[in-house]
Design a protein around this motif. Structure first.
Motif, PDB file in Angstrom:
ATOM      1  N   GLU A   7       0.807  -1.194  -0.126  1.00 47.37           N
ATOM      2  CA  GLU A   7      -0.203   0.086   0.051  1.00 47.37           C
ATOM      3  C   GLU A   7       0.730   1.170  -0.014  1.00 47.37           C
ATOM      4  OE1 GLU A   7      -2.733  -0.061   3.381  1.00 47.37           O
ATOM      5  OE2 GLU A   7      -3.840  -1.790   2.318  1.00 47.37           O
ATOM      6  N   LEU A   8       2.418   1.191   0.328  1.00 49.81           N
ATOM      7  CA  LEU A   8       3.134   2.399   0.227  1.00 49.81           C
ATOM      8  C   LEU A   8       3.596   2.770  -1.335  1.00 49.81           C
ATOM      9  CD1 LEU A   8       4.969   1.675   3.284  1.00 49.81           C
ATOM     10  CD2 LEU A   8       3.099   2.959   3.201  1.00 49.81           C
ATOM     11  N   ASP A   9       3.794   3.724  -1.397  1.00 44.82           N
ATOM     12  CA  ASP A   9       4.733   4.330  -2.843  1.00 44.82           C
ATOM     13  C   ASP A   9       6.043   3.988  -2.513  1.00 44.82           C
ATOM     14  OD1 ASP A   9       5.800   6.371  -1.490  1.00 44.82           O
ATOM     15  OD2 ASP A   9       4.159   7.558  -1.677  1.00 44.82           O
ATOM     16  N   HIS A  10       6.713   4.019  -3.742  1.00 49.63           N
ATOM     17  CA  HIS A  10       8.101   3.691  -3.494  1.00 49.63           C
ATOM     18  C   HIS A  10       8.818   4.295  -2.486  1.00 49.63           C
ATOM     19  CE1 HIS A  10      12.001   2.374  -4.900  1.00 49.63           C
ATOM     20  NE2 HIS A  10      12.448   3.415  -4.932  1.00 49.63           N
ATOM     21  N   THR A  11       8.810   5.635  -2.467  1.00 48.03           N
ATOM     22  CA  THR A  11       9.562   6.230  -1.260  1.00 48.03           C
ATOM     23  C   THR A  11       9.216   6.020  -0.131  1.00 48.03           C
ATOM     24  OG1 THR A  11       9.383   8.499  -3.062  1.00 48.03           O
ATOM     25  CG2 THR A  11       9.925   8.809  -0.747  1.00 48.03           C
ATOM     26  N   ARG A  12       7.841   5.933   0.388  1.00 49.20           N
ATOM     27  CA  ARG A  12       7.793   5.545   1.500  1.00 49.20           C
ATOM     28  C   ARG A  12       8.180   4.035   2.105  1.00 49.20           C
ATOM     29  NH1 ARG A  12       4.170   9.886   1.018  1.00 49.20           N
ATOM     30  NH2 ARG A  12       4.202  11.276   2.797  1.00 49.20           N
ATOM     31  N   ARG A  13       7.920   3.267   1.258  1.00 49.49           N
ATOM     32  CA  ARG A  13       8.365   1.966   1.047  1.00 49.49           C
ATOM     33  C   ARG A  13       9.699   1.837   1.525  1.00 49.49           C
ATOM     34  NH1 ARG A  13       7.520  -0.673  -3.729  1.00 49.49           N
ATOM     35  NH2 ARG A  13       5.090  -0.569  -3.360  1.00 49.49           N
ATOM     36  N   THR A  50      14.454  -5.905  -3.182  1.00 50.84           N
ATOM     37  CA  THR A  50      15.330  -5.210  -4.527  1.00 50.84           C
ATOM     38  C   THR A  50      16.904  -5.251  -3.720  1.00 50.84           C
ATOM     39  OG1 THR A  50      14.955  -2.996  -3.650  1.00 50.84           O
ATOM     40  CG2 THR A  50      13.572  -3.914  -5.347  1.00 50.84           C
ATOM     41  N   GLY A  51      17.642  -4.802  -4.530  1.00 51.04           N
ATOM     42  CA  GLY A  51      18.824  -4.774  -3.882  1.00 51.04           C
ATOM     43  C   GLY A  51      19.164  -3.810  -2.811  1.00 51.04           C
ATOM     44  N   ASP A  52      18.340  -2.701  -2.858  1.00 52.17           N
ATOM     45  CA  ASP A  52      18.238  -1.947  -1.541  1.00 52.17           C
ATOM     46  C   ASP A  52      17.897  -2.572  -0.232  1.00 52.17           C
ATOM     47  OD1 ASP A  52      19.309   0.116  -3.123  1.00 52.17           O
ATOM     48  OD2 ASP A  52      17.053   0.966  -3.686  1.00 52.17           O
ATOM     49  N   PHE A  53      16.978  -3.424  -0.205  1.00 53.64           N
ATOM     50  CA  PHE A  53      16.510  -4.122   0.478  1.00 53.64           C
ATOM     51  C   PHE A  53      16.173  -5.606   0.358  1.00 53.64           C
ATOM     52  CE2 PHE A  53      13.240  -6.009   3.517  1.00 53.64           C
ATOM     53  CZ  PHE A  53      13.673  -5.567   4.736  1.00 53.64           C
ATOM     54  N   LEU A  78      11.531   0.404   5.001  1.00 57.84           N
ATOM     55  CA  LEU A  78      12.423  -0.584   5.222  1.00 57.84           C
ATOM     56  C   LEU A  78      13.533  -0.085   5.790  1.00 57.84           C
ATOM     57  CD1 LEU A  78      11.728  -2.153   1.547  1.00 57.84           C
ATOM     58  CD2 LEU A  78      11.060  -3.171   3.814  1.00 57.84           C
ATOM     59  N   ASN A  79      14.111   0.921   5.561  1.00 55.72           N
ATOM     60  CA  ASN A  79      15.179   1.451   6.147  1.00 55.72           C
ATOM     61  C   ASN A  79      15.176   1.830   7.512  1.00 55.72           C
ATOM     62  OD1 ASN A  79      16.762   1.335   3.831  1.00 55.72           O
ATOM     63  ND2 ASN A  79      16.208   3.390   3.096  1.00 55.72           N
TER      64      ASN A  79
END
Length: 361
Positions: free
Chosen positions: A304-310, A334-337, A314-315
């Motif tokens: 339900e989150l957009d890419h920025t908030r997701r 992804t590679g970021d998470f 996660l961070n």
């Protein structure tokens, strides 16, 4: 750490057994396949509370007489069993007749799901429940006092409605008892709100890129000078409404973004960030108060989150907190998470084989 979960005749599951990774366990599958029920089972066996229902018999699979949930937590084995009339608890095969004795061997929990938006948009009962779930994990006597207060409140409200002429002497006796339990609960809620405040601001800043300031303010539902006297002074109102006019059942938690009420002035994105920040603040507060991080149960939030908030969420998730996450897909990994952990596919109340996190099935 939680290492294993067994459910039998719980919700839609005849039986399921799964190993839990010390870092992250994903439960992947379409909606209405049983993922959330496994998360609920973890919450029930650890906290004796369900985030989905207050009726314990709802947990029992249709057509069966009882349900069972077992969990391996460190060196302890926890067991929760519920029939239509009886709840049975045990730690290491020793029966516990009192909930506090059982909970001493259990762990803390923070639950996150899509309904957390109601913390900002919904009525005060959602914010009181938020405070209660955390306060009960910090104060051994909190839940006992809250249950007593709720029973007294129901009895007093029944008295106010029962007769054409209210028996004020009896109503005042109830008010004195309400004040005793209510004062303790209010103190616990106020202390918790004070502890949460800096962590809400920090978490919200991380989720919003540091551009906004979030605040919370506890608002007690009765005069600190005394609930019993306030209710005596409110007789005219109570005679008209036939309900108890003040008390901790009218407490609220004011939520602000940039000094303005979030429910009225915050955008949907700001409200979502604030609701997530409230839960992340619970994690930090419980960790600092108890010395160990709680189990983090996350029910289908990322979709339900957009890419920025997701990515920000996660961070922001604490690295040392064990997580169990439900999701309909793993596309957000992804590679970021790409966390270390295990993954199960859940389909029609059955578990697929255990595979590494992020595996496409």
């Amino acid at each position: 750490m939680l290492s294993q979960l067994l459910v039998r005749d719980f919700r839609c599951f005849a039986e399921a057994k799964l190993a839990l990774h010390p870092a992250t366990t994903l439960l992947v599958g379409n909606n209405a396949q049983g993922k959330t029920s496994l998360l609920e089972a973890l919450c029930v066996v650890l906290r004796l509370q369900s985030p989905r229902t207050s009726t314990r018999t709802d947990l029992i699979r249709f057509g069966t007489r009882s349900c069972l949930v077992e969990a391996s937590l460190g060196d302890h084995q926890l067991r929760f069993a519920q029939s239509a009339t009886t709840r049975r608890l045990a730690v290491d095969n020793v029966v516990c007749t009192r909930s506090p004795d059982y909970l001493q061997s259990s762990a803390r929990v923070v639950w996150m799901d899509h309904s957390d938006m109601l913390l900002v948009r919904g009525g005060a009962e959602h914010r009181r429940r938020y405070l209660d779930f955390a306060a009960a994990q910090l104060n051994p006597g909190y839940l006992h006092a809250l249950r007593h207060y709720e029973r007294l409140l129901r009895s007093r409200n029944h008295l106010l409605k029962r007769d054409a002429v209210i028996n004020w002497r009896q109503a005042d006796a109830y008010a004195v008892a309400l004040e005793e339990h209510g004062h303790f609960i209010s103190q616990c809620r106020a202390q918790l709100a004070e502890s949460l405040t800096p962590h809400v601001n920090t978490a919200h800043a991380a989720l919003s890129g540091g551009h906004e300031i979030a605040q919370i303010q506890y608002q007690p539902g009765f005069d600190p000078n005394g609930l019993a006297q306030q209710l005596r002074d409110a007789r005219a109102d109570e005679e008209r409404t036939r309900t108890t006019a003040a008390g901790i059942h009218r407490d609220d938690l004011q939520l602000l973004v940039n000094d303005r009420p979030a429910s009225a002035f915050a955008s949907e994105g700001q409200q979502r960030s604030l609701s997530l920040a409230l839960k992340l603040a619970q994690v930090t507060t419980l960790t600092q108060a108890t010395g160990s991080p709680p189990l983090l149960l996350i029910d289908d939030v990322f979709g339900e989150l957009d890419h920025t908030r997701r990515r920000a969420l996660l961070n922001a998730l604490p690295q040392d907190t064990q997580k169990v996450i439900t999701t309909t897909s793993v596309d957000w990994i992804t590679g970021d998470f790409s966390p270390d952990g295990w993954q199960y596919h859940v389909d029609k109340a059955a578990l697929g084989p255990l595979v590494p996190v992020g595996s496409r099935l």
